[in-house]
Design an enzyme around this catalytic site. Structure first.
Site, short mmCIF file in Angstrom:
data_model
loop_
_atom_site.label_atom_id
_atom_site.label_comp_id
_atom_site.label_asym_id
_atom_site.label_seq_id
_atom_site.Cartn_x
_atom_site.Cartn_y
_atom_site.Cartn_z
N ASP A 1 0.86 -1.18 0.00
CA ASP A 1 0.00 0.00 0.00
C ASP A 1 0.90 1.23 0.00
O ASP A 1 1.77 1.37 0.87
CB ASP A 1 -0.90 0.02 1.23
CG ASP A 1 -1.99 -1.04 1.17
OD1 ASP A 1 -2.03 -1.79 0.16
OD2 ASP A 1 -2.79 -1.13 2.11
N ASP B 1 -14.85 -3.34 -0.53
CA ASP B 1 -14.37 -3.08 0.83
C ASP B 1 -15.57 -2.79 1.71
O ASP B 1 -16.36 -1.88 1.43
CB ASP B 1 -13.42 -1.88 0.84
CG ASP B 1 -12.24 -2.07 -0.12
OD1 ASP B 1 -11.87 -3.22 -0.39
OD2 ASP B 1 -11.71 -1.04 -0.60
#
Length: 238
Positions: free
Chosen positions: A8, A129
């Site tokens: 990330d 998500d």
């Protein structure tokens, strides 16, 4: 099963957020060096998220991601802020293997359909998500009223065949994967599922594999040396 070590990228650094909170994160170094490390340890795929891009910022992260995709022998899967055909084409032109569309699944499903029709369902996948069962968008900053199940089913109708399902409440805290919800989603929606969020042990990977989950994204557990990438890959290939 495919194991995807995660990178990330926030402000050009490899980080892990805690519960998707941009104000709570830990820096783990240089994304390019991290990708080299995962490749050297046997990764076949790497999952990269442009966290700045996910919340609408255009940053130098894109150049970092392109560098990794061009130089790595791994297949690179990228998500975060990809909201146009030109964004997708730009990444594909720079050797990215697969694109993850997240916010677009809620805000612009027609775009998802068009992308799948143009590039194929093997290269365009969805990132779902969720927090307490409801889907979050825009770098997890906005909460939708739609459930993960309903969005997955809608994406399937649009031609999507694979979805990354991330339990935000467990992401970055090494609390263990939400096995029951991930497996239930897989059974209900008819998609290939890549599990994400909360992996803390090899047992998580074993349970996901035993329940027919197609892939798992592993982040903090690798960075914090809870187990090695090689150990994870061995379980996945058994």
């Amino acid at each position: 099963m495919i194991v995807f070590p995660a990178i990330d990228v926030l402000n050009e650094c490899a980080v892990r957020l805690i519960n998707g909170d941009y104000s709570r994160y830990k820096i783990y170094g240089n994304p390019i060096e991290t990708a080299d490390k995962w490749e050297s340890l046997g990764a076949e795929y790497i999952h990269i998220v442009d966290l700045n891009g996910a919340r609408g910022e255009r940053t130098k992260n894109i150049n970092i991601i392109k560098h990794i995709a061009r130089s790595s022998k791994c297949k690179i899967q990228v998500g975060g802020g990809i909201r146009s055909m030109s964004d997708i084409e730009h990444y594909f032109d720079n050797n990215v293997e697969r694109i993850v569309l997240g916010s677009a699944c809620i805000e612009n499903p027609e775009f998802v359909r068009d992308a799948v029709n143009k590039f194929g369902s093997e290269r365009i996948i969805c990132g779902i998500d969720f927090r307490c069962g409801k889907v979050a968008t825009n770098g997890w900053l906005k909460q939708s009223s739609k459930t993960a199940e309903s969005v997955c089913k809608e994406m399937r109708r649009l031609g999507v065949t694979t979805a990354i399902c991330t339990d935000i409440a467990r992401d970055g805290i090494l609390s263990g994967v939400n096995i029951e919800q991930i497996v239930s989603l897989a059974q209900l929606v008819g998609l290939k599922i890549i599990a994400s969020g909360g992996v803390c042990s090899l047992n998580d990977i074993e349970l996901l594999k035993q329940n027919g989950i197609d892939g798992v994204i592993v982040g903090k557990a690798l960075y914090e040396n809870r187990f090695s990438l090689n150990e994870a890959l061995c379980i996945a290939k058994e």
